[in-house]
Design an enzyme around this catalytic site. Structure first.
Site, short mmCIF file in Angstrom:
data_model
loop_
_atom_site.label_atom_id
_atom_site.label_comp_id
_atom_site.label_asym_id
_atom_site.label_seq_id
_atom_site.Cartn_x
_atom_site.Cartn_y
_atom_site.Cartn_z
N LEU A 196 19.20 -1.43 -96.17
CA LEU A 196 19.32 -1.48 -94.80
C LEU A 196 19.08 -0.12 -94.12
CD1 LEU A 196 22.78 -3.10 -94.08
CD2 LEU A 196 20.76 -4.00 -93.48
N ASP A 197 18.20 0.01 -92.97
CA ASP A 197 17.95 1.38 -92.47
C ASP A 197 19.21 2.06 -92.11
OD1 ASP A 197 15.24 0.91 -92.50
OD2 ASP A 197 15.22 -0.30 -91.01
#
Length: 196
Positions: free
Chosen positions: A45-46
Site C-alpha cells: 500500500l502506498d
C-alpha cells in the site's frame, strides 16, 4: 493445498510498506510496529494509503495472491472529490485507460452513509466549494497507484484511500486499530480465518 501463517496489519497513513527507510524520506516504516522477524509484505500500500496489509514469511504467497490470473479480489474504499454519477461508476467497472494500460473489469459502487474510519492524521484537505463522497472498488489487480489513477481518470480525485478487504479477510472483522496487527491462518484454497 498451501497453508501459511500470515500477519494482518492495519497500515496507518504515512507508513511505507517496507522495513527499511527510503533515503531522505520522512515516511515511517513497518519496523516500528513490533512485527515478527522474517515477515515481508504481500504486495504493498502506498504511504498515503491506509488499511489491510498482509505480511508473511511464505514467499509463494506473493504470486499466489497478487497475480491477476488468480482473480483474488481486493476491496478499496475511496473518499473522492464530488459525487460520481452512474456513468462514472460504469467507466470504473468497465476499465479505464491508465498510461497506455486499460484496467481490468472491476466492481464500483457508492458508499452511503460514509464509513466510520478513525480520523486520519493529518486530515484530508477539505474544499468548502467541492463536496466529497465515498466509493467502493473491488479489483483483482494492483497496478501502482491504480485506484487513485482510476478515480482521477473519471474526474473524481481520491482524497483518502483505505483497503478494507483481501479475499474474504475484512478489516472491519479483525477489530484492529491503525498500527495494530494479528496473526491469521490463510489457506490458498479457502478463505482466511482469524487465529484463535
Amino acid at each position: 493445498m498451501l497453508t501459511a501463517v500470515v500477519i494482518a496489519f492495519y497500515k496507518p497513513y504515512g507508513v511505507l510498506s517496507q522495513f527499511t527507510p527510503e533515503p531522505g524520506s520522512e515516511w515511517r516504516t513497518l519496523a516500528e510496529f513490533g512485527l515478527p522477524k522474517g515477515v515481508y509484505p504481500v504486495g504493498r500500500l502506498d504511504a498515503d494509503s491506509e488499511g489491510l496489509l498482509l505480511l508473511t514469511d511464505e514467499a509463494g504467497l506473493n504470486s499466489a495472491l497478487l497475480d491477476p490470473r488468480n482473480e483474488h479480489p481486493r476491496e478499496y474504499w475511496a473518499q473522492v472529490e464530488g459525487m460520481p454519477a452512474a456513468a462514472a461508476l460504469e467507466r470504473l467497472a468497465e476499465g479505464v485507460e491508465m498510461g497506455g494500460y486499460r484496467t481490468l473489469p472491476a466492481r464500483a459502487w457508492l458508499i452511503d452513509p460514509a464509513p466510520d474510519f478513525p480520523p486520519r492524521v493529518p486530515p484530508i484537505r477539505v474544499r468548502k466549494t467541492v463536496p466529497d463522497s465515498w466509493i467502493g472498488l473491488e479489483l483483482i489487480e494492483g497496478k501502482n497507484r491504480q485506484v487513485r489513477k482510476m478515480t482521477a481518470a473519471v474526474g473524481h480525485p481520491t482524497l483518502r484511500l483505505v483497503r478494507v478487504r483481501i479475499l474474504e479477510l475484512k478489516l472491519q472483522d479483525l477489530g484492529l486499530a491503525p498500527g495494530a496487527w494479528k496473526t491469521v491462518q490463510l489457506t490458498a484454497s479457502s478463505s482466511p480465518q482469524p487465529s484463535p
